[in-house]
Write a protein that holds these residues in place. Sequence first.
Motif, PDB file in Angstrom:
ATOM      1  N   GLN A 129      -5.555  68.127   9.690  1.00  0.00           N
ATOM      2  CA  GLN A 129      -5.747  67.674  11.073  1.00  0.00           C
ATOM      3  C   GLN A 129      -6.950  66.744  11.169  1.00  0.00           C
ATOM      4  N   TYR A 130      -7.991  67.039  10.409  1.00  0.00           N
ATOM      5  CA  TYR A 130      -9.179  66.173  10.401  1.00  0.00           C
ATOM      6  C   TYR A 130      -8.810  64.780   9.877  1.00  0.00           C
ATOM      7  N   ILE A 132      -5.926  63.340  10.017  1.00  0.00           N
ATOM      8  CA  ILE A 132      -5.127  62.693  11.067  1.00  0.00           C
ATOM      9  C   ILE A 132      -6.034  62.199  12.193  1.00  0.00           C
ATOM     10  N   ASP A 133      -6.957  63.065  12.642  1.00  0.00           N
ATOM     11  CA  ASP A 133      -7.858  62.703  13.734  1.00  0.00           C
ATOM     12  C   ASP A 133      -8.748  61.515  13.375  1.00  0.00           C
ATOM     13  N   GLN A 134      -9.088  61.384  12.104  1.00  0.00           N
ATOM     14  CA  GLN A 134      -9.934  60.275  11.652  1.00  0.00           C
ATOM     15  C   GLN A 134      -9.135  58.995  11.414  1.00  0.00           C
ATOM     16  N   GLY A 135      -7.827  59.069  11.546  1.00  0.00           N
ATOM     17  CA  GLY A 135      -6.981  57.880  11.421  1.00  0.00           C
ATOM     18  C   GLY A 135      -6.640  57.482   9.997  1.00  0.00           C
ATOM     19  N   TYR A 136      -6.851  58.380   9.037  1.00  0.00           N
ATOM     20  CA  TYR A 136      -6.556  58.029   7.644  1.00  0.00           C
ATOM     21  C   TYR A 136      -5.083  57.726   7.383  1.00  0.00           C
ATOM     22  N   GLN A 138      -2.977  56.200   9.238  1.00  0.00           N
ATOM     23  CA  GLN A 138      -2.684  54.840   9.707  1.00  0.00           C
ATOM     24  C   GLN A 138      -3.475  53.780   8.952  1.00  0.00           C
ATOM     25  N   VAL A 183     -15.656  68.250   7.917  1.00  0.00           N
ATOM     26  CA  VAL A 183     -14.916  69.075   8.876  1.00  0.00           C
ATOM     27  C   VAL A 183     -15.479  70.496   8.957  1.00  0.00           C
TER      28      VAL A 183
END
Length: 194
Positions: A129-130, A132-136, A138, A183
């Motif tokens: 989730q971390y 994903i939240d950091q945009g890795y 994409q 995280v």
Amino acid sequence: FNVTPNAIEAIAERANGTLLAIDEGGQSNMTGPQYQTAVFNLAEGSGKHRLTVAAAERKVRRWSTCITISEEIGFADKVKRDGRNPAAGAVARSWEIDVDDAEMLNDETITKMDGIRHNYGHAAPVFIQYLIDQGYPQHIDRLSKRIKDAEVLLSNIGDAPQKRRVSGAAAILLVAGELAQEVGLVDAEYDLRG
């Protein structure tokens, strides 16, 4: 590790995307050259090409995993014991970590470790989730650059290719540790680079 080379391929394939922890490497009953071949094959990430009885090609087993092998004799020493020199490529694919001088664990530490075992598996969703939240997902190039920067810290441009290869793998583990630290899964005071 007391298995046939074919069996280890099946085990490695099941560990795809995770950690493959092999215990008792010394129980493998392999000669030094056979052991070296097994390390090469595990590091390669795919099994041998084989044919069926009807001479059709079988599906090749594939994996991408981090592999640990615990044993009393180091990889290079095991190969040398049988009168051969270990291949540079095989040595570059394996890190020997001597724990003979490791601290003896007290009862309190062992109890804490038992607690960790009880909660096994809960860290992965937090870690993912971390990311994903950091945009890795994409911006995968950001993660690649971070790993490349860590690799530069671990080896110099003029270093031998074997050292550069090991530094590349170590950089992945270092960045994974840094992300886990960010995280809160690894204590902020823990010296990852050390």
